[in-house]
Design a protein around this motif. Structure first.
Motif, PDB file in Angstrom:
ATOM      1  N   ALA A 208       0.828  -1.207   0.000  1.00 31.37           N
ATOM      2  CA  ALA A 208       0.000   0.000   0.000  1.00 31.37           C
ATOM      3  C   ALA A 208       0.864   1.260   0.000  1.00 31.37           C
ATOM      4  O   ALA A 208       0.572   2.222  -0.705  1.00 31.37           O
ATOM      5  CB  ALA A 208      -0.930  -0.005   1.212  1.00 31.37           C
ATOM      6  N   VAL A 209       1.922   1.230   0.786  1.00 22.36           N
ATOM      7  CA  VAL A 209       2.836   2.378   0.827  1.00 22.36           C
ATOM      8  C   VAL A 209       3.484   2.593  -0.544  1.00 22.36           C
ATOM      9  O   VAL A 209       3.587   3.724  -1.030  1.00 22.36           O
ATOM     10  CB  VAL A 209       3.898   2.203   1.936  1.00 22.36           C
ATOM     11  N   ALA A 210       3.886   1.506  -1.176  1.00 20.43           N
ATOM     12  CA  ALA A 210       4.484   1.614  -2.515  1.00 20.43           C
ATOM     13  C   ALA A 210       3.478   2.170  -3.519  1.00 20.43           C
ATOM     14  O   ALA A 210       3.827   3.001  -4.371  1.00 20.43           O
ATOM     15  CB  ALA A 210       4.991   0.250  -2.967  1.00 20.43           C
ATOM     16  N   LEU A 211       2.233   1.743  -3.419  1.00 16.68           N
ATOM     17  CA  LEU A 211       1.191   2.224  -4.315  1.00 16.68           C
ATOM     18  C   LEU A 211       0.943   3.717  -4.119  1.00 16.68           C
ATOM     19  O   LEU A 211       0.841   4.469  -5.087  1.00 16.68           O
ATOM     20  CB  LEU A 211      -0.095   1.433  -4.082  1.00 16.68           C
ATOM     21  N   VAL A 212       0.878   4.148  -2.882  1.00 15.20           N
ATOM     22  CA  VAL A 212       0.663   5.565  -2.584  1.00 15.20           C
ATOM     23  C   VAL A 212       1.840   6.401  -3.096  1.00 15.20           C
ATOM     24  O   VAL A 212       1.646   7.455  -3.708  1.00 15.20           O
ATOM     25  CB  VAL A 212       0.449   5.777  -1.068  1.00 15.20           C
ATOM     26  N   THR A 213       3.050   5.919  -2.857  1.00 15.97           N
ATOM     27  CA  THR A 213       4.233   6.645  -3.311  1.00 15.97           C
ATOM     28  C   THR A 213       4.268   6.747  -4.838  1.00 15.97           C
ATOM     29  O   THR A 213       4.532   7.819  -5.397  1.00 15.97           O
ATOM     30  CB  THR A 213       5.515   5.951  -2.807  1.00 15.97           C
ATOM     31  N   GLY A 214       3.989   5.648  -5.505  1.00 17.61           N
ATOM     32  CA  GLY A 214       3.972   5.657  -6.971  1.00 17.61           C
ATOM     33  C   GLY A 214       2.924   6.600  -7.524  1.00 17.61           C
ATOM     34  O   GLY A 214       3.174   7.334  -8.487  1.00 17.61           O
ATOM     35  N   THR A 215       1.752   6.597  -6.915  1.00 17.88           N
ATOM     36  CA  THR A 215       0.688   7.496  -7.359  1.00 17.88           C
ATOM     37  C   THR A 215       1.073   8.954  -7.123  1.00 17.88           C
ATOM     38  O   THR A 215       0.816   9.816  -7.966  1.00 17.88           O
ATOM     39  CB  THR A 215      -0.629   7.165  -6.639  1.00 17.88           C
ATOM     40  N   ALA A 216       1.704   9.227  -5.987  1.00 19.17           N
ATOM     41  CA  ALA A 216       2.153  10.595  -5.705  1.00 19.17           C
ATOM     42  C   ALA A 216       3.180  11.058  -6.746  1.00 19.17           C
ATOM     43  O   ALA A 216       3.154  12.219  -7.183  1.00 19.17           O
ATOM     44  CB  ALA A 216       2.744  10.681  -4.305  1.00 19.17           C
ATOM     45  N   LEU A 217       4.060  10.172  -7.149  1.00 22.64           N
ATOM     46  CA  LEU A 217       5.037  10.527  -8.179  1.00 22.64           C
ATOM     47  C   LEU A 217       4.349  10.819  -9.508  1.00 22.64           C
ATOM     48  O   LEU A 217       4.727  11.755 -10.231  1.00 22.64           O
ATOM     49  CB  LEU A 217       6.058   9.399  -8.355  1.00 22.64           C
ATOM     50  N   LEU A 218       3.340  10.026  -9.857  1.00 23.29           N
ATOM     51  CA  LEU A 218       2.600  10.264 -11.097  1.00 23.29           C
ATOM     52  C   LEU A 218       1.863  11.595 -11.059  1.00 23.29           C
ATOM     53  O   LEU A 218       1.854  12.340 -12.037  1.00 23.29           O
ATOM     54  CB  LEU A 218       1.611   9.119 -11.350  1.00 23.29           C
ATOM     55  N   VAL A 219       1.253  11.909  -9.916  1.00 27.82           N
ATOM     56  CA  VAL A 219       0.537  13.185  -9.781  1.00 27.82           C
ATOM     57  C   VAL A 219       1.516  14.350  -9.902  1.00 27.82           C
ATOM     58  O   VAL A 219       1.221  15.347 -10.565  1.00 27.82           O
ATOM     59  CB  VAL A 219      -0.234  13.234  -8.443  1.00 27.82           C
ATOM     60  N   ARG A 220       2.685  14.218  -9.277  1.00 32.07           N
ATOM     61  CA  ARG A 220       3.689  15.280  -9.385  1.00 32.07           C
ATOM     62  C   ARG A 220       4.106  15.479 -10.836  1.00 32.07           C
ATOM     63  O   ARG A 220       4.221  16.611 -11.318  1.00 32.07           O
ATOM     64  CB  ARG A 220       4.912  14.941  -8.525  1.00 32.07           C
ATOM     65  N   GLU A 221       4.328  14.385 -11.562  1.00 31.54           N
ATOM     66  CA  GLU A 221       4.718  14.491 -12.967  1.00 31.54           C
ATOM     67  C   GLU A 221       3.603  15.124 -13.794  1.00 31.54           C
ATOM     68  O   GLU A 221       3.858  15.931 -14.690  1.00 31.54           O
ATOM     69  CB  GLU A 221       5.075  13.104 -13.510  1.00 31.54           C
ATOM     70  N   LEU A 222       2.363  14.789 -13.469  1.00 27.78           N
ATOM     71  CA  LEU A 222       1.224  15.370 -14.170  1.00 27.78           C
ATOM     72  C   LEU A 222       1.150  16.878 -13.925  1.00 27.78           C
ATOM     73  O   LEU A 222       0.915  17.661 -14.845  1.00 27.78           O
ATOM     74  CB  LEU A 222      -0.069  14.694 -13.707  1.00 27.78           C
ATOM     75  N   ARG A 223       1.381  17.296 -12.688  1.00 28.06           N
ATOM     76  CA  ARG A 223       1.382  18.735 -12.375  1.00 28.06           C
ATOM     77  C   ARG A 223       2.518  19.460 -13.086  1.00 28.06           C
ATOM     78  O   ARG A 223       2.336  20.567 -13.588  1.00 28.06           O
ATOM     79  CB  ARG A 223       1.501  18.949 -10.872  1.00 28.06           C
ATOM     80  N   GLN A 224       3.693  18.841 -13.123  1.00 33.54           N
ATOM     81  CA  GLN A 224       4.821  19.470 -13.813  1.00 33.54           C
ATOM     82  C   GLN A 224       4.555  19.581 -15.303  1.00 33.54           C
ATOM     83  O   GLN A 224       4.906  20.575 -15.928  1.00 33.54           O
ATOM     84  CB  GLN A 224       6.106  18.671 -13.564  1.00 33.54           C
ATOM     85  N   LEU A 225       3.909  18.571 -15.852  1.00 26.72           N
ATOM     86  CA  LEU A 225       3.560  18.605 -17.270  1.00 26.72           C
ATOM     87  C   LEU A 225       2.571  19.737 -17.535  1.00 26.72           C
ATOM     88  O   LEU A 225       2.695  20.455 -18.528  1.00 26.72           O
ATOM     89  CB  LEU A 225       2.949  17.264 -17.696  1.00 26.72           C
ATOM     90  N   GLY A 226       1.634  19.951 -16.618  1.00 28.13           N
ATOM     91  CA  GLY A 226       0.679  21.052 -16.739  1.00 28.13           C
ATOM     92  C   GLY A 226       1.359  22.404 -16.680  1.00 28.13           C
ATOM     93  O   GLY A 226       1.019  23.327 -17.425  1.00 28.13           O
ATOM     94  N   ARG A 227       2.341  22.543 -15.807  1.00 31.24           N
ATOM     95  CA  ARG A 227       3.086  23.810 -15.714  1.00 31.24           C
ATOM     96  C   ARG A 227       3.871  24.072 -16.995  1.00 31.24           C
ATOM     97  O   ARG A 227       3.931  25.186 -17.467  1.00 31.24           O
ATOM     98  CB  ARG A 227       4.050  23.772 -14.528  1.00 31.24           C
ATOM     99  N   ASP A 228       4.471  23.015 -17.545  1.00 29.22           N
ATOM    100  CA  ASP A 228       5.232  23.168 -18.785  1.00 29.22           C
ATOM    101  C   ASP A 228       4.325  23.601 -19.922  1.00 29.22           C
ATOM    102  O   ASP A 228       4.709  24.433 -20.749  1.00 29.22           O
ATOM    103  CB  ASP A 228       5.934  21.851 -19.156  1.00 29.22           C
ATOM    104  N   ASP A 229       3.102  23.063 -19.969  1.00 32.56           N
ATOM    105  CA  ASP A 229       2.165  23.444 -21.033  1.00 32.56           C
ATOM    106  C   ASP A 229       1.803  24.932 -20.939  1.00 32.56           C
ATOM    107  O   ASP A 229       1.696  25.604 -21.935  1.00 32.56           O
ATOM    108  CB  ASP A 229       0.884  22.603 -20.962  1.00 32.56           C
ATOM    109  N   VAL A 230       1.609  25.439 -19.736  1.00 34.42           N
ATOM    110  CA  VAL A 230       1.253  26.847 -19.549  1.00 34.42           C
ATOM    111  C   VAL A 230       2.412  27.743 -20.015  1.00 34.42           C
ATOM    112  O   VAL A 230       2.189  28.747 -20.672  1.00 34.42           O
ATOM    113  CB  VAL A 230       0.907  27.128 -18.061  1.00 34.42           C
ATOM    114  N   LEU A 231       3.621  27.346 -19.700  1.00 34.47           N
ATOM    115  CA  LEU A 231       4.766  28.152 -20.095  1.00 34.47           C
ATOM    116  C   LEU A 231       4.961  28.152 -21.610  1.00 34.47           C
ATOM    117  O   LEU A 231       5.369  29.158 -22.189  1.00 34.47           O
ATOM    118  CB  LEU A 231       6.031  27.631 -19.417  1.00 34.47           C
ATOM    119  N   LEU A 232       4.656  27.032 -22.237  1.00 33.18           N
ATOM    120  CA  LEU A 232       4.832  26.958 -23.680  1.00 33.18           C
ATOM    121  C   LEU A 232       3.685  27.628 -24.435  1.00 33.18           C
ATOM    122  O   LEU A 232       3.879  28.130 -25.538  1.00 33.18           O
ATOM    123  CB  LEU A 232       4.926  25.487 -24.131  1.00 33.18           C
ATOM    124  N   GLY A 233       2.498  27.610 -23.857  1.00 31.69           N
ATOM    125  CA  GLY A 233       1.306  28.098 -24.546  1.00 31.69           C
ATOM    126  C   GLY A 233       1.170  29.562 -24.490  1.00 31.69           C
ATOM    127  O   GLY A 233       0.637  30.280 -25.207  1.00 31.69           O
TER     128      GLY A 233
END
Length: 80
Positions: free
Chosen positions: A55-80
């Motif tokens: 469960a801890v591994a699942l939570v950590t992995g999901t948190a990493l995915l969410v962080r990457e998704l947020r960073q991808l969103g920030r990159d899109d705003v800067l490029l757009g």
């Protein structure tokens, strides 16, 4: 064939790919919940520890995915 592999790698780091990964992680919760329930019914401490670590591994992995998704969103705003 190499272009297909490149597209697949690109999909993994795209918004739809990240959302798909997060959704897949959600299904992992079902398996972990079953393991916890079974471990409690059988009073199996080792199986319970294994489920908790999973469960801890699942939570950590999901948190990493969410962080990457947020960073991808920030990159899109800067490029757009």
């Amino acid at each position: 064939m190499s272009s297909t592999v490149a597209k697949a790698k690109g999909f993994k780091h795209s918004k739809p790919g990240l959302w798909l990964s997060i959704g897949s992680s959600a299904f992992g919760v079902v398996g972990i919940a079953k393991d916890v329930k079974k471990a409690r019914l059988e009073n199996d401490t080792l199986m319970l520890v294994n489920a908790v670590v999973g469960a801890v591994a699942l939570v950590t992995g999901t948190a990493l995915l969410v962080r990457e998704l947020r960073q991808l969103g920030r990159d899109d705003v800067l490029l757009g």
